[in-house]
Design a protein around this motif. Sequence first.
Motif, PDB file in Angstrom:
ATOM      1  N   THR A 171      43.264  33.311  37.248  1.00 42.37           N
ATOM      2  CA  THR A 171      44.362  33.932  36.547  1.00 42.37           C
ATOM      3  C   THR A 171      44.811  35.244  37.215  1.00 42.37           C
ATOM      4  OG1 THR A 171      43.867  33.051  34.322  1.00 42.37           O
ATOM      5  CG2 THR A 171      45.578  34.899  34.441  1.00 42.37           C
ATOM      6  N   LYS A 172      43.866  35.786  37.417  1.00 46.43           N
ATOM      7  CA  LYS A 172      44.018  37.062  38.243  1.00 46.43           C
ATOM      8  C   LYS A 172      44.439  36.907  39.979  1.00 46.43           C
ATOM      9  CE  LYS A 172      40.214  39.107  37.138  1.00 46.43           C
ATOM     10  NZ  LYS A 172      39.130  39.900  36.893  1.00 46.43           N
ATOM     11  N   ASN A 173      43.989  35.709  40.446  1.00 45.42           N
ATOM     12  CA  ASN A 173      44.252  35.420  41.566  1.00 45.42           C
ATOM     13  C   ASN A 173      45.770  35.016  41.835  1.00 45.42           C
ATOM     14  OD1 ASN A 173      41.818  36.071  42.945  1.00 45.42           O
ATOM     15  ND2 ASN A 173      40.996  34.145  42.270  1.00 45.42           N
ATOM     16  N   SER A 191      48.223  36.556  41.591  1.00 45.12           N
ATOM     17  CA  SER A 191      48.857  37.685  41.884  1.00 45.12           C
ATOM     18  C   SER A 191      49.146  37.286  43.487  1.00 45.12           C
ATOM     19  CB  SER A 191      48.261  38.853  41.569  1.00 45.12           C
ATOM     20  OG  SER A 191      46.909  38.913  42.310  1.00 45.12           O
ATOM     21  N   THR A 213      52.903  40.306  39.135  1.00 42.70           N
ATOM     22  CA  THR A 213      52.655  41.285  40.422  1.00 42.70           C
ATOM     23  C   THR A 213      53.918  41.455  41.214  1.00 42.70           C
ATOM     24  OG1 THR A 213      50.376  40.613  40.202  1.00 42.70           O
ATOM     25  CG2 THR A 213      51.132  41.878  42.278  1.00 42.70           C
ATOM     26  N   TYR A 244      48.318  41.551  31.732  1.00 43.29           N
ATOM     27  CA  TYR A 244      47.308  40.948  32.446  1.00 43.29           C
ATOM     28  C   TYR A 244      45.966  40.807  31.472  1.00 43.29           C
ATOM     29  CZ  TYR A 244      49.002  39.789  37.306  1.00 43.29           C
ATOM     30  OH  TYR A 244      49.872  39.127  38.104  1.00 43.29           O
ATOM     31  N   VAL A 273      44.108  37.224  29.965  1.00 44.25           N
ATOM     32  CA  VAL A 273      42.540  37.446  30.150  1.00 44.25           C
ATOM     33  C   VAL A 273      41.883  37.344  28.804  1.00 44.25           C
ATOM     34  CG1 VAL A 273      40.390  38.301  30.927  1.00 44.25           C
ATOM     35  CG2 VAL A 273      42.516  38.448  32.237  1.00 44.25           C
TER      36      VAL A 273
END
Length: 217
Positions: free
Chosen positions: A155-157, A159, A170, A195, A199
Amino acid sequence: MEDVFSHFDLVLKAFWLTVQLAFLSGVAALVLGTALAAMRVGPIAVLRWVAATYVTLVRNTPLLVMCVFVFFAAPNTGLLTGAPYVLKGTIAVSLYTAPFVAESLRAGVNAVPLGQAEAARAIGMTFGQNMRHVVLPQAFRASVPPLASTLIAMTKNTSVVAVFGLMEATARMRYFVNRNADDTMLIFVLFAIGYIVLVELISLGAVGLERRWRAAR
């Protein structure tokens, strides 16, 4: 921050796109990762070698390189020509995440007692039936925590695809920062909270699954 709140619909749209990317990439990564895990523990040597090679290569390659391949290199060879950027982003993130899913599942497969797989073979189950009905259900239960960590990282990737023109969270944050340099820190905090919410939802879902499966035993 007045500019951000007066255009809050753009913030919501950006996070909605992030959610779409995360969901579609997560589903695709789980499917591909499960197939890779089955190939790695399967009886066919060629498939084991192919899966191991793919996992090793991708896990040692930055996501940015995978995105460059999907967005630019693949269209130059006639693949994904004219495909929507959302589709390209989903493919890049899912191809990158699948090996991590596969390794988490493989650890779960190794945690299943060997006697269960042998008992399944003894009653005439094929390898596919054994994996589908006996091994993988238990492997998924054992792999919930590492799989949740993998999906959180994925999920963070998402961005990273902002670099390639997708106006996800982002990219939208950068848009507002460029327009409101004096409010940079507050804008960072606002999008960071977004974010964190995403998460935490994944984390809560994983905890709920663990409790449900634990109660079902």
